[in-house]
Scaffold this motif. Structure first.
Motif, short mmCIF file in Angstrom:
data_model
loop_
_atom_site.label_atom_id
_atom_site.label_comp_id
_atom_site.label_asym_id
_atom_site.label_seq_id
_atom_site.Cartn_x
_atom_site.Cartn_y
_atom_site.Cartn_z
N THR A 229 0.82 -1.21 0.00
CA THR A 229 0.00 0.00 0.00
C THR A 229 0.86 1.26 0.00
O THR A 229 0.54 2.24 -0.67
N ARG B 137 1.00 4.31 -2.97
CA ARG B 137 0.75 5.72 -2.69
C ARG B 137 2.02 6.56 -2.71
O ARG B 137 2.04 7.70 -2.25
N LYS C 271 -4.41 -0.94 5.97
CA LYS C 271 -5.23 0.12 6.58
C LYS C 271 -4.38 1.07 7.40
O LYS C 271 -4.61 2.29 7.38
N GLU D 115 -2.79 3.41 4.97
CA GLU D 115 -3.78 4.33 4.40
C GLU D 115 -4.10 5.46 5.38
O GLU D 115 -4.14 6.63 5.00
N ASP E 47 -3.09 9.37 4.83
CA ASP E 47 -4.19 10.34 4.83
C ASP E 47 -3.91 11.47 5.82
O ASP E 47 -4.18 12.65 5.54
#
Length: 366
Positions: free
Chosen positions: A89, A93, A332, A335, A339
Motif C-alpha cells: 500500500t 501511494r 489500513k 492508508e 491520509d
C-alpha cells in the motif's frame, strides 16, 4: 529535451530563467531565495525529471515519503503478512516502508521519515510516553484493546478480540460442541484479551447450555505459560521460553509451544471436544503434536485457530481458523497514516474485518 539526457542543474536554471547558483541554493536548502521562486524551481526540477539529493529535497519539501514500522520479529507469518500489506500500500501511494526490528525509539531522531506505525498498543504506549512526548511525528498503531488510551491521541486499526472469540464459539456451538476450551501460550500480555473474552463467554455458556458442561469451564483451559515468567508479564519485549534457534538465528516459536502442549492435553483430566488456539502458529504446532502421539484431528478433538495466515494451506488437515486478515490490517495502517500526512479525512478507530475460514479440523458433532 531528450528523455535519454541526464538532466542537470543548468537545465533547470535555463528553464526557470535563473542562475545555476540560485538553483543550487534552492535544491541544497542553503541561502535565501524568494519563497515563490523556490516553489517554481522545485516544480520545474520535478517536471524535467531532475534527480536531486534526497536529503536536500526532504529538507526543502518537509516530506521524505518514508514510513517507519517498528516490529521486532517478522519470522511469524502473521506480522510478515501485515508487513507485506503495508509495503504494498505504501508503494501504491508513493511511499517507502522502513522496518525497525528493535524498539529503540531514539533511532527515529536519526531517520528521515514522515510517520510511524506500531504493531501493538503496548509498543505505541511506550513510544508515546517516552520519545513521542516531544517528537512530533504522526503515528498509527494496530490495537488488540479498543479501550487503550495513549499519552497523545493516536489513530488505531483495532482487532476486536471479544467479537472474534464470540464468533469462534458461536461457530463451534453450531457444530454441536459444548465443551469448548482454549489453548494459550500464556494468559497475560497480548494473549490476555482473548483469554478474558473466552472466559466471559464460557461462563455464560456453562449456565445456559447445560447438558454435560461442567460448572468449572476453566477445566478446559490449557495454559503453556510458566510460573517463573510471572515477573516478565509487563515487558512486551520479553519472549521468554518461546524462542528457538536455527543456524544462529533466533526466532519466536509458538509452533514448538503448541507441539509440546499436545502432551498437556493428553494428560489432562477434563478434555474439551474443541480447543480454540490463541493463534494459527500455536494451532498448527498443537495438531502436529497430537498426530505425533497418535491422536486424530478432528476425530478425537477439534482444533480452531485465530489469524488466517497463509501457512494453513501447507498443512494437513487444513486448519479451520477465524481470519483477522493481517495483510488488510497493515494496508489500513498505511492508508490512515498517509491520509494524515496528506491532510485528508481519517478515523481514529478503524475496525479490522474478521471471518471464518473453514478447513478440516472441526468435527460436526450434530
Amino acid at each position: 529535451m531528450s528523455a535519454e539526457k541526464n538532466i542537470t542543474r543548468k537545465d533547470v536554471a535555463e528553464k526557470a530563467g535563473v542562475s545555476v547558483s540560485v538553483v543550487s541554493r534552492v535544491l541544497n536548502n542553503s541561502g535565501y531565495v524568494d519563497k515563490e521562486k523556490k516553489k517554481k524551481i522545485i516544480k520545474i526540477a520535478e517536471q524535467l525529471g531532475y534527480i536531486p539529493n534526497p536529503i536536500a529535497m526532504a529538507l526543502q519539501t518537509r516530506r521524505t515519503y518514508q514510513i517507519i514500522f517498528f516490529c521486532n520479529d517478522l519470522t511469524g507469518a502473521y506480522y510478515n503478512q501485515m508487513y507485506h500489506g503495508m509495503a504494498k500500500t505504501a508503494k501504491e501511494r508513493g511511499y517507502h516502508l522502513l522496518l525497525q526490528k528493535d524498539y529503540d525509539f531514539e533511532s527515529v531522531k536519526k531517520i528521515l521519515a514522515d510517520g510511524i506505525i506500531f504493531p501493538t498498543e503496548n509498543v505505541a504506549q511506550d513510544y508515546a510516553e517516552t520519545v513521542g512526548k516531544n517528537y512530533r511525528l504522526p503515528t498509527v498503531t494496530i490495537s488488540f484493546d479498543p479501550s487503550a488510551i495513549f499519552a497523545k491521541p493516536m489513530p488505531s486499526v483495532v482487532i476486536e478480540n471479544q467479537k472474534i472469540i464470540n464468533a469462534s464459539i458461536d461457530y463451534l456451538i453450531q457444530k454441536g460442541h459444548k465443551k469448548i476450551g482454549m489453548l494459550l501460550p500464556f494468559d497475560y500480555g497480548y494473549a490476555n484479551s482473548r483469554y478474558k473474552a473466552w472466559k466471559e463467554r464460557m461462563k455464560m455458556e456453562s449456565i445456559f447450555l447445560g447438558g454435560g458442561v461442567e460448572t468449572n469451564y476453566e477445566h478446559y483451559i490449557i495454559n503453556c505459560g510458566k510460573p517463573e515468567e510471572e515477573n516478565k508479564k509487563k515487558d512486551y519485549r520479553y519472549l521468554g521460553p518461546y524462542q528457538s534457534e536455527s543456524e544462529g538465528f533466533v526466532y519466536y516459536d509458538l509452533f514448538k509451544v503448541g507441539y509440546e502442549a499436545a502432551n498437556l492435553y493428553k494428560s489432562s483430566k477434563y478434555k474439551a471436544t474443541a480447543l480454540i488456539c490463541f493463534n494459527d502458529d500455536l494451532a498448527q504446532g498443537f495438531i502436529a503434536g497430537l498426530q505425533a502421539i497418535g491422536l486424530r484431528v478432528p476425530e478425537d478433538i477439534s482444533v480452531m485457530g485465530i489469524d488466517g495466515i497463509f501457512t494453513r494451506n501447507h498443512f494437513k488437515p487444513k486448519l479451520t481458523t477465524m481470519s483477522i486478515y493481517p495483510e488488510r490490517q497493515g494496508a489500513k495502517c498505511v492508508e490512515v497514516l498517509i491520509d494524515m500526512l496528506e491532510g485528508k479525512k481519517y478515523k481514529y478507530m478503524n475496525y479490522s474485518p474478521y471471518g471464518i475460514l473453514e478447513g478440516e479440523t472441526v468435527k460436526d458433532l450434530k
